[in-house]
Design a protein around this motif. Structure first.
Motif, short mmCIF file in Angstrom:
data_model
loop_
_atom_site.label_atom_id
_atom_site.label_comp_id
_atom_site.label_asym_id
_atom_site.label_seq_id
_atom_site.Cartn_x
_atom_site.Cartn_y
_atom_site.Cartn_z
N GLU A 38 0.75 -1.18 -0.05
CA GLU A 38 0.04 0.08 -0.06
C GLU A 38 1.02 1.08 -0.09
O GLU A 38 0.54 2.28 -0.41
CB GLU A 38 -0.97 0.03 1.16
CG GLU A 38 -1.77 1.03 1.29
CD GLU A 38 -3.14 1.05 0.38
OE1 GLU A 38 -3.59 2.07 -0.04
OE2 GLU A 38 -3.43 -0.13 -0.14
N ALA A 39 2.02 1.12 0.87
CA ALA A 39 2.95 2.22 0.91
C ALA A 39 3.99 2.58 -0.37
O ALA A 39 4.54 3.56 -0.58
CB ALA A 39 3.54 2.44 2.01
N GLY A 40 3.79 1.43 -1.24
CA GLY A 40 4.62 1.41 -2.29
C GLY A 40 6.17 1.22 -1.96
O GLY A 40 6.98 1.96 -2.55
N VAL A 41 6.44 0.25 -0.73
CA VAL A 41 7.97 0.27 -0.60
C VAL A 41 8.19 -1.14 -0.58
O VAL A 41 7.41 -2.04 -0.64
CB VAL A 41 8.23 0.80 0.98
CG1 VAL A 41 7.97 2.27 0.93
CG2 VAL A 41 7.22 0.08 2.07
N SER A 42 9.52 -1.69 -0.48
CA SER A 42 9.96 -2.98 -0.25
C SER A 42 9.16 -3.70 0.54
O SER A 42 8.94 -3.12 1.79
CB SER A 42 11.72 -3.20 -0.37
OG SER A 42 11.91 -2.88 0.98
N HIS A 43 9.21 -5.16 0.59
CA HIS A 43 8.50 -5.86 1.42
C HIS A 43 9.27 -5.99 2.86
O HIS A 43 8.84 -6.18 4.04
CB HIS A 43 8.38 -7.33 1.02
CG HIS A 43 7.17 -7.49 -0.09
ND1 HIS A 43 7.16 -8.53 -1.02
CD2 HIS A 43 6.31 -6.50 -0.30
CE1 HIS A 43 6.09 -8.35 -1.58
NE2 HIS A 43 5.64 -7.07 -1.27
N GLY A 44 10.50 -5.74 2.71
CA GLY A 44 11.34 -5.87 3.96
C GLY A 44 11.41 -4.62 4.82
O GLY A 44 11.68 -4.59 5.87
N ALA A 45 10.86 -3.41 4.22
CA ALA A 45 10.59 -2.14 4.91
C ALA A 45 10.03 -2.04 6.25
O ALA A 45 10.48 -1.49 7.07
CB ALA A 45 10.20 -0.95 4.08
N PRO A 46 8.87 -2.70 6.28
CA PRO A 46 7.96 -2.86 7.70
C PRO A 46 8.92 -3.41 8.72
O PRO A 46 8.72 -2.91 9.81
CB PRO A 46 6.63 -3.50 7.10
CG PRO A 46 6.62 -3.40 5.82
CD PRO A 46 7.98 -3.15 5.27
#
Length: 200
Positions: A38-46
């Motif tokens: 949803e935020a448009g970032v890599s899966h590892g970011a959260p």
């Protein structure tokens, strides 16, 4: 395509994305991967910023408690002393109606980490708004008396219960018992009036 954020902006973007999913699709749809997408970032970011889903949910709930506190402040900023409790009640209900998914999350303790400093601080600050002013002086942490705490808890129970019934749609069925032309909004006002009167 992934977006590039600096550290603070990424955290805020993830929290905003999580709230969007929560309100649009419900708690079951909110995962770290879904929030990243949803935020448009890599899966590892959260995971890097929040550790796990509980970490993200706890930060999201903390932002909710900060907003709840602001709703309560705004509701009483110009209120007469005799209208203080009624103002707090309306502010609480207004917040719940503005973000029902977030409101529900904030009180789902099994999914939150209350050792998270941001969450515990924000939750405490919001609850302090419901306590008598003399009892929440930051410079003088005197214990609150049992009668005053009991009154504050009774007030919280009333407005929280009403808010929950309202956002869950439970008042609509009751509202059908009202006279023609008298809607749920009038019922909400009467519940608040009656509830506050019994606590004064």
């Amino acid at each position: 395509m992934s977006q590039t954020y600096h550290h603070g902006a990424l955290r805020e973007a993830m929290i905003a994305a999580a709230e969007t999913i929560l309100e649009r699709d419900g708690i079951a749809a909110l995962t770290l991967r879904a929030a990243a997408r949803e935020a448009g970032v890599s899966h590892g970011a959260p995971a890097h910023h929040f550790g796990n889903l509980s970490g993200l949910l706890s930060e999201l709930a903390a932002s909710g408690f900060l907003r709840l506190r602001q709703y309560l402040l705004d509701a009483v900023v110009n209120a007469e002393p005799t209208q203080h409790m009624a103002g707090l009640s309306r502010g609480y209900v207004a917040f719940a109606r503005s973000a029902p998914g977030l409101f529900r999350l904030m009180f789902r303790s099994e999914q939150l980490d209350w050792s998270n400093h941001a969450l515990s601080a924000a939750g405490g600050a919001a609850f302090a708004m419901l306590l008598p002013e003399a009892s929440v002086d930051e410079a003088d942490r005197k214990p609150i008396s049992l009668p005053l705490l009991g009154r504050a808890m009774a007030h919280w129970s009333m407005v929280h219960g009403l808010s929950t019934l309202l956002i869950d749609g439970r008042l609509s069925a009751v509202g059908r018992e009202l006279s023609p032309g008298v809607g749920v909004e009038a019922l909400v006002e009467e519940i608040l009036r009656s509830g506050v009167a019994h606590l004064e």
